[in-house]
Design an enzyme around this catalytic site. Structure first.
Site, PDB file in Angstrom:
ATOM      1  N   SER A 135      63.803-120.257  83.540  1.00 24.42           N
ATOM      2  CA  SER A 135      65.013-120.579  82.785  1.00 24.42           C
ATOM      3  C   SER A 135      66.298-120.029  83.399  1.00 24.42           C
ATOM      4  O   SER A 135      67.378-120.533  83.120  1.00 24.42           O
ATOM      5  CB  SER A 135      64.875-120.080  81.351  1.00 24.42           C
ATOM      6  OG  SER A 135      64.608-118.701  81.325  1.00 24.42           O
ATOM      7  N   HIS A 138      61.067-125.678  79.573  1.00 21.60           N
ATOM      8  CA  HIS A 138      62.125-126.403  80.290  1.00 21.60           C
ATOM      9  C   HIS A 138      61.578-127.577  81.103  1.00 21.60           C
ATOM     10  O   HIS A 138      62.317-128.175  81.883  1.00 21.60           O
ATOM     11  CB  HIS A 138      62.874-125.452  81.229  1.00 21.60           C
ATOM     12  CG  HIS A 138      63.631-124.399  80.486  1.00 21.60           C
ATOM     13  ND1 HIS A 138      64.897-124.592  79.987  1.00 21.60           N
ATOM     14  CD2 HIS A 138      63.270-123.148  80.124  1.00 21.60           C
ATOM     15  CE1 HIS A 138      65.300-123.509  79.363  1.00 21.60           C
ATOM     16  NE2 HIS A 138      64.328-122.606  79.433  1.00 21.60           N
ATOM     17  N   LYS A 184      64.477-127.787  73.049  1.00 18.10           N
ATOM     18  CA  LYS A 184      65.178-128.243  74.257  1.00 18.10           C
ATOM     19  C   LYS A 184      65.120-129.781  74.283  1.00 18.10           C
ATOM     20  O   LYS A 184      65.849-130.413  73.523  1.00 18.10           O
ATOM     21  CB  LYS A 184      64.593-127.545  75.465  1.00 18.10           C
ATOM     22  CG  LYS A 184      64.628-126.005  75.238  1.00 18.10           C
ATOM     23  CD  LYS A 184      64.338-125.186  76.429  1.00 18.10           C
ATOM     24  CE  LYS A 184      64.084-123.723  76.075  1.00 18.10           C
ATOM     25  NZ  LYS A 184      65.219-123.012  75.450  1.00 18.10           N
TER      26      LYS A 184
HETATM   27  C1  LIG Z   1      60.933-120.436  79.073  1.00 18.00           C
HETATM   28  C2  LIG Z   1      61.162-120.335  77.604  1.00 18.00           C
HETATM   29  N1  LIG Z   1      60.100-120.144  76.796  1.00 18.00           N
HETATM   30  C3  LIG Z   1      60.260-120.038  75.466  1.00 18.00           C
HETATM   31  C4  LIG Z   1      61.489-120.101  74.871  1.00 18.00           C
HETATM   32  C5  LIG Z   1      61.617-119.902  73.401  1.00 18.00           C
HETATM   33  O1  LIG Z   1      61.837-121.107  72.752  1.00 18.00           O
HETATM   34  P1  LIG Z   1      62.492-121.196  71.300  1.00 18.00           P
HETATM   35  O2  LIG Z   1      63.955-121.298  71.475  1.00 18.00           O
HETATM   36  O3  LIG Z   1      61.902-122.427  70.717  1.00 18.00           O
HETATM   37  O4  LIG Z   1      62.097-119.982  70.529  1.00 18.00           O
HETATM   38  C6  LIG Z   1      62.612-120.317  75.667  1.00 18.00           C
HETATM   39  C7  LIG Z   1      63.943-120.426  75.036  1.00 18.00           C
HETATM   40  O5  LIG Z   1      64.917-119.919  75.446  1.00 18.00           O
HETATM   41  C8  LIG Z   1      62.453-120.427  77.070  1.00 18.00           C
HETATM   42  O6  LIG Z   1      63.504-120.594  77.869  1.00 18.00           O
END
Ligand SMILES: Cc1ncc(COP(=O)(O)O)c(C=O)c1O
Length: 419
Positions: A208, A236, A267
């Site tokens: 990310s 992502h 997302k």
């Molecule tokens: C790689 C990754 N995993 C998990 C999440 C967590 O997702 P959520 O926003 O649905 O809690 C994010 C969110 O920023 C993320 O970037």
């Protein structure tokens, strides 16, 4: 001996008698809060980039502090937050089921909509079964802590998302971390493990903060050799990678080799919530052992129905993914031709390396004033000298919006000596 607190509370005289003669009694626990002044200093300097409240949104353009700004910091990759079918489905579910589920999936909070979404996701991802969580954070937390018991080991890439790290902290097993993308260092760690007990390797499909893609073929080879399970967090990658947007495993033609796919609805699927997909027996086990699944309220009806609709649109309108990639290339090439360092990104996440923290905040502020919203990424998320402005494109950005953002970056980049 401390006198008991009278039920009616203290009178002024009693407060004095027991040493409560100030309204703000010092509490050691809160001392660190009093001493935390950094954020307030940045606020006072007008450089504070966080918690900016959006008062209206038209997808790629948002209104913040009364001004329209191009949103270049959202994960709404396919631009589905405002899709009429998504809005219609969410509104219909709101009226049919009410505003919330007011309980856990385990008890009173399961809807037929949750089951419909789990079946649709499992089928889309080519997995036997799926479990829906209330956030993507909870999905990773629940997957790892639910599965990895005492004596078992979790292997994490050092740049894995915080919820993966936290999932490992919550698990009873031991955690080992390898250098980002360095699978030789993973192998060295696995070689040292002679316990013969269960092992789980967890990586982000797309990282990310960097936008690079995990080497799934090599990870599968290593996992099979060491008898480990492989979990990929496709937060992502869903809707972005793979022939139909199924994610990183599908991107490499190896979806069936990825044991567990975790992901989020926050997302590409334009809502909130998360999931884990995999073998039926594993998902069944998680439904009965995952505390972040059992001990929290389930995903609200409107969100669940919105995600079902978004998943359908994702499959029915592949041109959105094509447009996303065209936009990603336009933004990446634009930054590169201006002389910005965008690191190893391979995806619509495009970080622009700025350097020191102060320059990064100043750059952010000037972009904000020029009508472009980005996300500053600073320590501890990245090393102090590698602060960056993370940008990400959507399928629905117009070429003119991307070019306008690039122009603002060019002007400010030259002014601040970044390019
Ligand atoms: C790689 C990754 N995993 C998990 C999440 C967590 O997702 P959520 O926003 O649905 O809690 C994010 C969110 O920023 C993320 O970037």
């Amino acid at each position: 001996m401390i006198p008991p607190i009278p039920r009616r509370g203290f009178t002024r005289a009693e407060r004095g008698a027991v040493g409560l003669n100030t309204t703000q009694t010092p509490v050691a626990l809160f001392e660190k809060c009093r001493q935390f002044t950094r954020a307030r200093e940045i606020q006072a300097a007008g450089m504070y980039p966080y918690f900016k409240a959006i008062s209206a949104s038209e997808d790629t353009v948002v209104v913040i502090e009364g001004k329209r700004r191009i949103m270049l910091g959202s994960n709404n990759y396919l631009g589905l937050t405002h899709h009429p079918k998504v809005l219609e489905a969410a509104a219909a579910a709101l009226h049919r089921y009410g505003a919330g589920c007011t309980g856990s999936r385990f008890l009173n909070g399961s809807l037929d909509l949750h089951e419909q979404l789990e079946h649709a996701l499992a089928e889309f991802l080519g997995k036997e079964s799926c479990i829906v969580f209330s956030t993507g954070y909870g999905a990773n937390l629940g997957m790892i802590s639910g599965l990895v018991g005492r004596g078992e080991t979790i292997y994490l890439d050092k740049l894995d998302h915080a919820c993966i790290v936290d999932g490992a902290k919550l698990a009873y097993g031991e955690t080992q971390r390898f250098q980002h993308g360095n699978l030789e260092s993973l192998v060295r760690l696995l070689d040292r493990n002679t316990s013969g007990r269960g092992t789980l390797i967890v990586v982000d499909g797309v990282y990310s903060m960097e936008g690079d893609i995990a080497d799934v073929p090599e990870l599968v080879r290593i996992a099979r050799h060491y008898g480990a399970a492989l979990a990929v967090d496709d937060a992502h990658a869903l809707g972005v990678l793979g022939p139909n947007g199924e994610g990183t495993g599908a991107h490499f033609g190896m979806q069936s080799e990825v044991d567990l796919v975790a992901g989020t609805f926050s997302k590409s699927l334009a809502s909130v919530g998360g999931f884990v997909a995999g073998r039926e027996e594993v998902i069944h086990f998680l439904k009965h052992h995952s505390r972040p699944f059992i001990f929290t309220a389930s995903l609200p009806p409107a969100n669940t129905a919105g995600v079902i609709a978004a998943l359908q649109v994702l499959q029915d309108e592949p041109e959105r993914r094509d447009q996303l990639w065209a936009n990603a290339r336009r933004l990446q090439q634009g930054f590169q031709s201006l002389g910005f360092d965008i690191g190893p990104t391979q995806t619509p996440i495009v970080p622009v390396l700025i350097g020191p923290l102060d320059t990064t905040f100043l750059f952010w502020r000037k972009l904000y004033d020029a009508g472009v919203f980005t996300n500053p990424v600073v320590p501890p998320a990245v090393p102090p000298s590698q602060c960056r402005l993370r940008t990400s494109v959507m399928a629905t950005h117009t070429p003119e919006q991307i070019d306008q953002a690039l122009e603002a970056f060019a002007t400010i980049g030259k002014e601040l000596g970044v390019i």
